[in-house]
Design a protein around this motif. Structure first.
Motif: not given
Length: 311
Positions: A244-273
């Motif tokens: 579960q810890t591995r799954d969460y960390l992998q999802w977290l990094m994928t979410t953050l990297k995709e947000g950065a690549a798509n030009g989202l700001d921090m507030n937008e990434v924080m609202q990720t479902p």
């Protein structure tokens, strides 16, 4: 007469005030000679006094080995008193899994006991301990009264040592922090993972190196343990908390990297479902917000570098 009554009332109030700072320490037997004091899966508060961490102890023929001293001087004192009163043995060693405050600020209760930690953990305690103490006082109030930083005095080294009939392996890892110590008791099969593993509680990332953390989880998963004591959350008899810890960390990094690549700001990434599988995980949304503040700026900067520079 009036003065005597006032003094008596003050004494009663003082006693009641002192009683209000008793941690609800209930030893949970997880294997022969092995106990855990399980903290709440909550944020620090004036209600829980910082008792949001799992600490443990192993009763050996030579005395008691303690894993982590907890979040305050009061906690360490109450932890040690309970251990020595219920086991009839003295504490002979303290292992500190890493430098986060809920794991080591009870060290004052163990100043006459060898205190083992990895070098990186000691450095972190020395550099950040005073700020940690001030911040916890702000969040938990008088639970922290009298707490000050006591550093480890022994270097924990990777390897196996037999203490009082228990074959204990010290494992030097990193990822949650620069120095993460895990302790594996080959005699009972109990693995104390520290905060490399969370169970149904979202992982914290203020000092995280996610790639190193994932490698450390691979190491822990390869061990033949029977019981795992995570840094936070319920004790388990399987590898699910690691997964579960591995799954969460992998999802977290994928979410953050995709947000950065798509030009989202921090507030937008924080609202990720939050994915359905993490919705029941304690503090998942608030830890996502914290992790964005910890990790996203670097990823955002990397995404803006020219291709050759990024390489």
């Amino acid at each position: 007469m009036r003065k005597a009554i006032l003094c008596l009332l003050l004494m009663v109030c003082s006693a009641a005030h002192a009683d209000s700072f008793q941690y609800p320490l209930e030893p949970q037997a997880v294997a022969p000679d092995t106990y855990v004091l399980e903290g709440k899966t909550e944020d620090f508060s004036r209600t829980n006094g910082g008792f949001i961490v799992n600490t443990g102890y192993i009763v050996t023929d030579n005395g008691v080995v303690v894993i982590d001293s907890g979040p305050s001087k009061r906690f360490g004192e109450q932890q040690r008193a309970l251990i020595e009163e219920t086991t009839g043995k003295k504490v002979i060693r303290l292992y500190l899994t890493h430098h986060h405050p809920d794991h080591f600020l009870g060290n004052q209760a163990y100043e006459n006991v060898p205190r083992y930690a990895l070098p990186a953990s000691k450095q972190g305690m020395q550099a950040e301990g005073e700020n940690f103490t001030s911040n916890l006082y702000r969040m938990t109030g008088d639970w922290m009264r009298g707490t000050s930083v006591v550093l480890p005095d022994k270097e924990a080294k990777a390897g196996t040592e037999t203490i009082g009939g228990h074959e204990l392996e010290t494992i030097a890892l990193s990822g949650h922090t620069p120095g993460d110590l895990a302790l594996f008791d080959h005699t009972t099969g109990v693995l104390f993972s520290g905060d490399l593993v969370f169970n149904n509680r979202a992982a914290t990332t203020p000092h995280a190196d996610i790639d190193a953390w994932l490698k450390s989880l691979e190491k822990l998963q390869s061990l033949p343990f029977k019981v795992i004591v995570p840094g936070h959350g319920k004790v388990a008899q399987d590898k699910v908390p690691i997964e579960q810890t591995r799954d969460y960390l992998q999802w977290l990094m994928t979410t953050l990297k995709e947000g950065a690549a798509n030009g989202l700001d921090m507030n937008e990434v924080m609202q990720t479902p939050m994915p359905e599988r993490f919705k029941s995980v304690a503090l998942a949304h608030s830890e996502l917000q914290r992790s964005v503040s910890h990790l996203f700026p670097t990823l955002e900067t990397d995404s803006l570098k020219p291709a050759k520079q990024a390489e």
